[in-house]
Design a protein around this motif. Structure first.
Motif, PDB file in Angstrom:
ATOM      1  N   GLY A   1    -125.206 -43.247 -34.499  1.00 53.55           N
ATOM      2  CA  GLY A   1    -126.141 -43.519 -35.580  1.00 53.55           C
ATOM      3  C   GLY A   1    -125.611 -43.152 -36.961  1.00 53.55           C
ATOM      4  O   GLY A   1    -126.118 -43.618 -37.967  1.00 53.55           O
ATOM      5  N   SER A   2    -124.572 -42.328 -36.993  1.00 50.22           N
ATOM      6  CA  SER A   2    -123.979 -41.923 -38.271  1.00 50.22           C
ATOM      7  C   SER A   2    -122.902 -42.883 -38.758  1.00 50.22           C
ATOM      8  O   SER A   2    -122.476 -42.804 -39.905  1.00 50.22           O
ATOM      9  N   LYS A   3    -122.451 -43.770 -37.884  1.00 53.00           N
ATOM     10  CA  LYS A   3    -121.436 -44.752 -38.277  1.00 53.00           C
ATOM     11  C   LYS A   3    -122.050 -45.725 -39.282  1.00 53.00           C
ATOM     12  O   LYS A   3    -123.257 -45.945 -39.311  1.00 53.00           O
ATOM     13  N   GLU A   4    -121.183 -46.302 -40.099  1.00 52.98           N
ATOM     14  CA  GLU A   4    -121.649 -47.323 -41.035  1.00 52.98           C
ATOM     15  C   GLU A   4    -122.238 -48.479 -40.240  1.00 52.98           C
ATOM     16  O   GLU A   4    -121.858 -48.716 -39.102  1.00 52.98           O
ATOM     17  N   ASP A   5    -123.177 -49.184 -40.839  1.00 50.10           N
ATOM     18  CA  ASP A   5    -123.887 -50.273 -40.147  1.00 50.10           C
ATOM     19  C   ASP A   5    -122.934 -51.212 -39.422  1.00 50.10           C
ATOM     20  O   ASP A   5    -122.018 -51.770 -40.015  1.00 50.10           O
ATOM     21  N   GLY A   6    -123.174 -51.347 -38.131  1.00 55.30           N
ATOM     22  CA  GLY A   6    -122.394 -52.258 -37.320  1.00 55.30           C
ATOM     23  C   GLY A   6    -121.058 -51.729 -36.845  1.00 55.30           C
ATOM     24  O   GLY A   6    -120.434 -52.333 -35.986  1.00 55.30           O
TER      25      GLY A   6
ATOM     26  N   ASP B   1    -131.403 -37.987 -41.086  1.00 54.42           N
ATOM     27  CA  ASP B   1    -131.803 -38.083 -42.494  1.00 54.42           C
ATOM     28  C   ASP B   1    -130.829 -37.367 -43.432  1.00 54.42           C
ATOM     29  O   ASP B   1    -130.880 -37.566 -44.633  1.00 54.42           O
ATOM     30  N   ASN B   2    -129.906 -36.590 -42.893  1.00 54.63           N
ATOM     31  CA  ASN B   2    -128.830 -35.989 -43.691  1.00 54.63           C
ATOM     32  C   ASN B   2    -127.493 -36.610 -43.275  1.00 54.63           C
ATOM     33  O   ASN B   2    -126.491 -35.934 -43.095  1.00 54.63           O
ATOM     34  N   ARG B   3    -127.515 -37.921 -43.136  1.00 58.56           N
ATOM     35  CA  ARG B   3    -126.384 -38.697 -42.608  1.00 58.56           C
ATOM     36  C   ARG B   3    -125.067 -38.404 -43.327  1.00 58.56           C
ATOM     37  O   ARG B   3    -124.029 -38.260 -42.683  1.00 58.56           O
ATOM     38  N   GLY B   4    -125.098 -38.283 -44.627  1.00 60.28           N
ATOM     39  CA  GLY B   4    -123.876 -38.008 -45.383  1.00 60.28           C
ATOM     40  C   GLY B   4    -123.237 -36.692 -44.977  1.00 60.28           C
ATOM     41  O   GLY B   4    -122.019 -36.602 -44.794  1.00 60.28           O
TER      42      GLY B   4
ATOM     43  N   LEU C   1    -123.720 -35.130 -42.095  1.00 61.15           N
ATOM     44  CA  LEU C   1    -123.247 -35.282 -40.717  1.00 61.15           C
ATOM     45  C   LEU C   1    -121.926 -36.037 -40.674  1.00 61.15           C
ATOM     46  O   LEU C   1    -121.020 -35.669 -39.919  1.00 61.15           O
ATOM     47  N   GLN C   2    -121.806 -37.090 -41.472  1.00 60.64           N
ATOM     48  CA  GLN C   2    -120.572 -37.872 -41.497  1.00 60.64           C
ATOM     49  C   GLN C   2    -119.388 -37.000 -41.906  1.00 60.64           C
ATOM     50  O   GLN C   2    -118.310 -37.100 -41.316  1.00 60.64           O
ATOM     51  N   LYS C   3    -119.568 -36.148 -42.888  1.00 62.40           N
ATOM     52  CA  LYS C   3    -118.493 -35.246 -43.316  1.00 62.40           C
ATOM     53  C   LYS C   3    -118.117 -34.298 -42.186  1.00 62.40           C
ATOM     54  O   LYS C   3    -116.921 -34.088 -41.916  1.00 62.40           O
ATOM     55  N   LEU C   4    -119.093 -33.720 -41.517  1.00 61.19           N
ATOM     56  CA  LEU C   4    -118.835 -32.777 -40.433  1.00 61.19           C
ATOM     57  C   LEU C   4    -118.124 -33.427 -39.247  1.00 61.19           C
ATOM     58  O   LEU C   4    -117.345 -32.795 -38.542  1.00 61.19           O
ATOM     59  N   MET C   5    -118.399 -34.722 -39.031  1.00 60.09           N
ATOM     60  CA  MET C   5    -117.789 -35.439 -37.913  1.00 60.09           C
ATOM     61  C   MET C   5    -116.538 -36.208 -38.322  1.00 60.09           C
ATOM     62  O   MET C   5    -115.966 -36.934 -37.520  1.00 60.09           O
ATOM     63  N   GLY C   6    -116.132 -36.062 -39.577  1.00 60.56           N
ATOM     64  CA  GLY C   6    -114.922 -36.739 -40.053  1.00 60.56           C
ATOM     65  C   GLY C   6    -115.090 -38.236 -40.245  1.00 60.56           C
ATOM     66  O   GLY C   6    -114.120 -38.984 -40.184  1.00 60.56           O
ATOM     67  N   LEU C   7    -116.308 -38.673 -40.490  1.00 58.64           N
ATOM     68  CA  LEU C   7    -116.573 -40.108 -40.680  1.00 58.64           C
ATOM     69  C   LEU C   7    -116.605 -40.511 -42.148  1.00 58.64           C
ATOM     70  O   LEU C   7    -116.682 -41.695 -42.449  1.00 58.64           O
ATOM     71  N   ALA C   8    -116.585 -39.524 -43.022  1.00 57.74           N
ATOM     72  CA  ALA C   8    -116.668 -39.835 -44.464  1.00 57.74           C
ATOM     73  C   ALA C   8    -115.421 -39.359 -45.182  1.00 57.74           C
ATOM     74  O   ALA C   8    -114.724 -38.492 -44.764  1.00 57.74           O
TER      75      ALA C   8
END
Length: 145
Positions: free
Chosen positions: A18-23, A133-136, A138-145
């Motif tokens: 759910g934290s990945k960019e759309d699609g 709701d704190n996706r940004g 979470l993305q940083k913590l998971m290395g997605l951003a």
């Protein structure tokens, strides 16, 4: 009460997807590396989440997983119920193995039933969208951003 790691990992997989960019597809290897979960164990969890219709899997070299539903439509209480095989807090919760002599007059069982109901009432009030709701962050913590 203690939830199994299986349930914990399933919720993490949903949060990751759910934290990945759309699609965008998530793959087992990256989820394994982020959460330090064996790919083999993760495969079982992904299979179960797919069977439940919560994620869709795309096979092939460029394959992966993504949510099959919108995060707002994935209820956390329902996920926990689906991933756990029982909620027998004490032996008296399982009629087949209840040998406690206190069962006929015990009020503890009733209190624990109420506590379990309250537990699920809270979980039922959350969706995956609430957990994202704190996706940004979470993305940083998971290395997605």
């Amino acid at each position: 009460m203690h939830l199994k790691k299986y349930t914990d990992y399933a919720l993490r997989v949903l949060m990751f997807a759910g934290s990945k960019e759309d699609g965008a597809l998530a793959n087992k290897k990256e989820i394994s590396e982020v959460f330090h979960i064996s790919e083999n164990h993760l495969g079982k969890i992904i299979h179960e989440l797919s069977r439940l219709g919560l994620i869709e899997t795309i096979r092939g070299r460029a394959g992966g997983i993504r949510l099959a539903e919108e995060p707002k439509d994935i209820n956390i209480g329902s996920v926990v119920r689906a991933m756990e095989d029982n909620f027998h807090l004490l032996e008296c919760f399982d009629c087949g193995s209840d040998y406690c002599v206190l069962t006929p007059a015990c009020r503890l069982k009733r209190a624990l039933h109420e506590a379990l109901a309250a537990f699920f009432q809270v979980l039922d009030s959350y969706t995956l969208a609430d957990l994202l709701d704190n996706r940004g962050e979470l993305q940083k913590l998971m290395g997605l951003a």
